[in-house]
Design a protein around this motif. Structure first.
Motif, PDB file in Angstrom:
ATOM      1  N   MET A  49       0.823  -1.211   0.000  1.00 37.37           N
ATOM      2  CA  MET A  49       0.000   0.000   0.000  1.00 37.37           C
ATOM      3  C   MET A  49       0.857   1.260   0.000  1.00 37.37           C
ATOM      4  N   ARG A  50       1.965   1.243   0.739  1.00 35.26           N
ATOM      5  CA  ARG A  50       2.850   2.418   0.743  1.00 35.26           C
ATOM      6  C   ARG A  50       3.460   2.640  -0.629  1.00 35.26           C
ATOM      7  N   ASN A  51       3.896   1.570  -1.270  1.00 28.55           N
ATOM      8  CA  ASN A  51       4.471   1.703  -2.611  1.00 28.55           C
ATOM      9  C   ASN A  51       3.434   2.178  -3.616  1.00 28.55           C
ATOM     10  N   ARG A  52       2.232   1.651  -3.514  1.00 27.93           N
ATOM     11  CA  ARG A  52       1.189   2.073  -4.451  1.00 27.93           C
ATOM     12  C   ARG A  52       0.827   3.535  -4.252  1.00 27.93           C
ATOM     13  N   MET A  53       0.734   3.967  -2.988  1.00 29.42           N
ATOM     14  CA  MET A  53       0.419   5.376  -2.732  1.00 29.42           C
ATOM     15  C   MET A  53       1.546   6.266  -3.248  1.00 29.42           C
ATOM     16  N   SER A  54       2.775   5.827  -3.088  1.00 30.81           N
ATOM     17  CA  SER A  54       3.904   6.590  -3.613  1.00 30.81           C
ATOM     18  C   SER A  54       3.787   6.731  -5.128  1.00 30.81           C
ATOM     19  N   ASP A  55       3.438   5.642  -5.806  1.00 29.00           N
ATOM     20  CA  ASP A  55       3.262   5.683  -7.261  1.00 29.00           C
ATOM     21  C   ASP A  55       2.130   6.628  -7.652  1.00 29.00           C
ATOM     22  N   LEU A  56       0.994   6.520  -6.961  1.00 30.54           N
ATOM     23  CA  LEU A  56      -0.151   7.391  -7.276  1.00 30.54           C
ATOM     24  C   LEU A  56       0.190   8.855  -7.049  1.00 30.54           C
ATOM     25  N   ALA A  57       0.867   9.152  -5.951  1.00 33.63           N
ATOM     26  CA  ALA A  57       1.240  10.536  -5.651  1.00 33.63           C
ATOM     27  C   ALA A  57       2.219  11.072  -6.692  1.00 33.63           C
TER      28      ALA A  57
END
Length: 132
Positions: A49-57
């Motif tokens: 989830m942290r990696n995905r949020m980083s990608d989305l941001a």
């Protein structure tokens, strides 16, 4: 009584213990407004989830047209009126939308359909442990 009936809102953090002296989750919630459930989310889930949020941001910050339509998120007196009139805010119920701080240098939040439209967050949200 079910947890949701008690209106408990959980903060899921991996590897954090309830502080010493707390006799129960209910007592901790009454005092703090949240509880920490050690190990509820696995390290792999948190990492994903942290990696995905980083990608989305990152995608958001590099998308000038998305940023041009974004709205600021504030918690002052004008917030309710402004959000009630904002198609961007209202649209966040059906789409993933980003909300910036007043200085436009940081994200305040990502809302509200993240758990519906993003497969990483949807998988976690719809897991049996979260649903139960």
């Amino acid at each position: 009584m079910l947890w949701y009936e008690m209106r408990l809102f959980f903060l899921f953090v991996v590897g954090v213990w309830l502080a010493e002296g707390r006799r129960s989750w209910k007592e901790a919630y009454s005092r703090d407004g949240f509880i920490i459930v050690r190990g509820f989310a696995s390290s792999a889930e948190v990492f994903g989830m942290r990696n995905r949020m980083s990608d989305l941001a990152t995608q958001y910050w590099h998308n000038e047209s998305a940023r041009a339509n974004a709205t600021l998120f504030t918690t002052d007196e004008s917030q309710l009126d402004r959000q009630a009139k904002s198609s961007y805010f209202l649209g966040s119920a059906k789409e993933i939308r980003f909300f910036e701080e007043k200085n436009r240098q940081a994200l305040n939040k990502v809302g509200h359909a993240l758990h519906i439209h993003d497969s990483v967050f949807a998988t976690y949200t719809n897991s049996k442990k979260v649903q139960n």
